[in-house]
Structures are given as C-alpha cells and as structure tokens.
Write an enzyme that holds these catalytic residues in place. Structure first.
Site, PDB file in Angstrom:
ATOM      1  N   ASP A  20      -6.980 -10.357   6.758  1.00 17.12           N
ATOM      2  CA  ASP A  20      -7.445  -9.178   7.497  1.00 17.12           C
ATOM      3  C   ASP A  20      -8.187  -9.658   8.739  1.00 17.12           C
ATOM      4  OD1 ASP A  20      -6.522  -7.270   5.770  1.00 17.12           O
ATOM      5  OD2 ASP A  20      -8.480  -6.610   5.060  1.00 17.12           O
ATOM      6  N   HIS A  70     -15.741  -4.534   3.756  1.00 13.78           N
ATOM      7  CA  HIS A  70     -15.106  -5.040   4.974  1.00 13.78           C
ATOM      8  C   HIS A  70     -16.108  -5.105   6.123  1.00 13.78           C
ATOM      9  CE1 HIS A  70     -11.184  -4.148   3.044  1.00 13.78           C
ATOM     10  NE2 HIS A  70     -10.645  -4.939   3.960  1.00 13.78           N
ATOM     11  N   GLU A 128      -6.723 -11.647   1.349  1.00 10.39           N
ATOM     12  CA  GLU A 128      -6.432 -10.713   0.264  1.00 10.39           C
ATOM     13  C   GLU A 128      -5.055 -11.006  -0.334  1.00 10.39           C
ATOM     14  OE1 GLU A 128      -9.017  -6.883   1.840  1.00 10.39           O
ATOM     15  OE2 GLU A 128      -6.936  -7.075   2.499  1.00 10.39           O
ATOM     16  N   HIS A 169      -2.371 -12.092   2.563  1.00 10.75           N
ATOM     17  CA  HIS A 169      -2.551 -11.892   3.998  1.00 10.75           C
ATOM     18  C   HIS A 169      -4.020 -12.033   4.417  1.00 10.75           C
ATOM     19  CE1 HIS A 169      -3.402  -7.945   2.231  1.00 10.75           C
ATOM     20  NE2 HIS A 169      -4.190  -7.741   3.282  1.00 10.75           N
ATOM     21  N   HIS A 196      -8.424  -4.792  12.146  1.00 16.20           N
ATOM     22  CA  HIS A 196      -7.872  -3.918  11.104  1.00 16.20           C
ATOM     23  C   HIS A 196      -8.783  -2.722  10.833  1.00 16.20           C
ATOM     24  CE1 HIS A 196      -5.813  -2.635   7.552  1.00 16.20           C
ATOM     25  NE2 HIS A 196      -6.687  -3.124   6.686  1.00 16.20           N
ATOM     26  N   HIS A 245      -0.020  -6.062   5.874  1.00 12.62           N
ATOM     27  CA  HIS A 245      -0.938  -6.130   4.734  1.00 12.62           C
ATOM     28  C   HIS A 245      -0.206  -6.120   3.394  1.00 12.62           C
ATOM     29  CE1 HIS A 245      -4.382  -5.775   7.416  1.00 12.62           C
ATOM     30  NE2 HIS A 245      -3.578  -4.986   8.119  1.00 12.62           N
ATOM     31  N   TRP A 291       0.841  -1.196   0.000  1.00 11.89           N
ATOM     32  CA  TRP A 291       0.000   0.000   0.000  1.00 11.89           C
ATOM     33  C   TRP A 291       0.878   1.247   0.000  1.00 11.89           C
ATOM     34  CZ3 TRP A 291      -5.220   0.650  -0.394  1.00 11.89           C
ATOM     35  CH2 TRP A 291      -5.992  -0.518  -0.387  1.00 11.89           C
TER      36      TRP A 291
END
Length: 208
Positions: free
Chosen positions: A53, A158, A170, A51, A57, A47, A17
């Site tokens: 979540d 989410h 993800e 991974h 998170h 992340h 990210w």
C-alpha cells in the site's frame, strides 16, 4: 539457505476485494498469431494478493509507489506469531517485539481459505502504532487483505502508520513460517502513478 515464498499466487478466481477489478490473464498474441511468440496481458486491481500500500492509496497527497524508498522492503524482519488474538494491540507487542526490530510481519492465520475473500480479519489497533514507531519499526506486514477492519471507512491503522512513517505490506502467506528473524525481500514495481503494487515477497533464513 531456505527460502519461504510468502506471496499469494495470482490466478483466475483469486479472491480480491468485493467489487474491485478481478485478476485475469489472457494472451494478446499467440505464437500462431504472431509467428514467433506468445505475449500475455494482465488486468487486476493493484490490491489483489500480496501487495504494497502506498500512502496515495488513502491520502490524496501521499506518496505514490515510484516514490517509496526501496530499502524499506529489503532487510531483516521479525515474524511475530499472533494467531490467538482478535486484534493486535499494544499489550501483544510490549513483551514480544525484539529490540532493534525495523520490520515486523504479523502471522495471524486468520485467512484460512485463500480461495475466498475473508469475512473478518485481525486488525491492528491504531493505539499500538506509536509503540511500533518508538521501537524503530519502519515496515509492517500482515497475512490478510488489510491492517484495518474490512468494513472500515476511517482506516485508522492505515493513517496512524502513515503518520508515523511506517510502510505497509498486505496479503502475505506466513502459514509455514515459524516465528523468528529472517531477511525479507518484497520489492514493489516502479509504477509511476500507482497507489500500490503487487510484490513477490520472500523470506530467507539467516545464517547461524
């Protein structure tokens, strides 16, 4: 039986990210320094790559990784090919999700060049989540960094998945995996305080 490794390799420069902690690996000790062994150390955002979540998170009171039920991440899973869609909606699921599916992995093929972070993905409509729940789905996986649009602050998918007790994987790599049923193994690490965890995710062909 054939195994598919559906995990992203972790290496210096692996896209994460924007602005998040990049992946790095170094030797804390070399064999020359220690007299006996090389000992590595890793720094990275949780992340990065493939991974889990955890609800923590995106929910301050949500479960952390150590509290996640491991049985969610092992067992029969259906890989659904949705490569032609712009968003995964209820209409895409209604006539395609096999009865009895408890884990579904969405193959979008939207992340073509995994050496760079994608500019856009194929999000999951929050309106589709109650249908997934009604079918008995307990875990979904995606071949992209998120189940929500990359610029979303509301994270509607989410939160809808959390409300319906559906767990999230993800960053899967499903390019070479044909649509169908497999056995999934994608266990998170036992991280006591974490909001997510890297996983080594594999699919195993089912015996015929």
């Amino acid at each position: 039986m054939k195994l598919f490794d559906i995990s992203m390799p972790l290496y210096k420069g692996v896209p994460g990210w924007p602005g998040d902690t990049p992946y790095s690996f170094d030797l804390a000790w070399t064999k020359e320094d220690s007299g006996s062994v090389n000992v590595g150390k890793v720094e990275m955002s949780i992340h990065t790559g493939t991974h889990v979540d955890a609800p923590y998170h995106f929910e301050d009171n949500g479960e952390k990784v150590i509290e996640l039920p491991l049985e969610r991440y092992v067992g029969k899973a259906f890989v659904m090919d949705v490569t032609s869609v712009k968003e995964i909606t209820l209409e895409h699921l209604k006539n395609k999700l096999p009865n009895g599916t408890t884990r579904v992995l969405f193959k979008t093929n939207c992340w073509q060049d995994r050496t760079v972070f994608p500019k856009q993905i194929v999000p999951i409509s929050s309106e589709a989540v109650p249908f997934l729940k009604s079918c008995g789905v307990k875990l979904i996986g995606v071949d992209m960094p998120s189940v929500d649009p990359l610029d979303s602050k509301e994270l509607r998918a989410h939160h809808a998945l959390y409300k319906h007790n559906i767990h999230i994987l993800e960053g899967l790599v499903l390019d070479e995996v044909p649509e169908g049923d497999y056995e999934l193994i994608a266990l998170p690490l036992p991280l006591q305080d974490a909001d997510g965890s890297p996983v080594r995710a594999i699919l195993k062909e089912l015996s015929k």
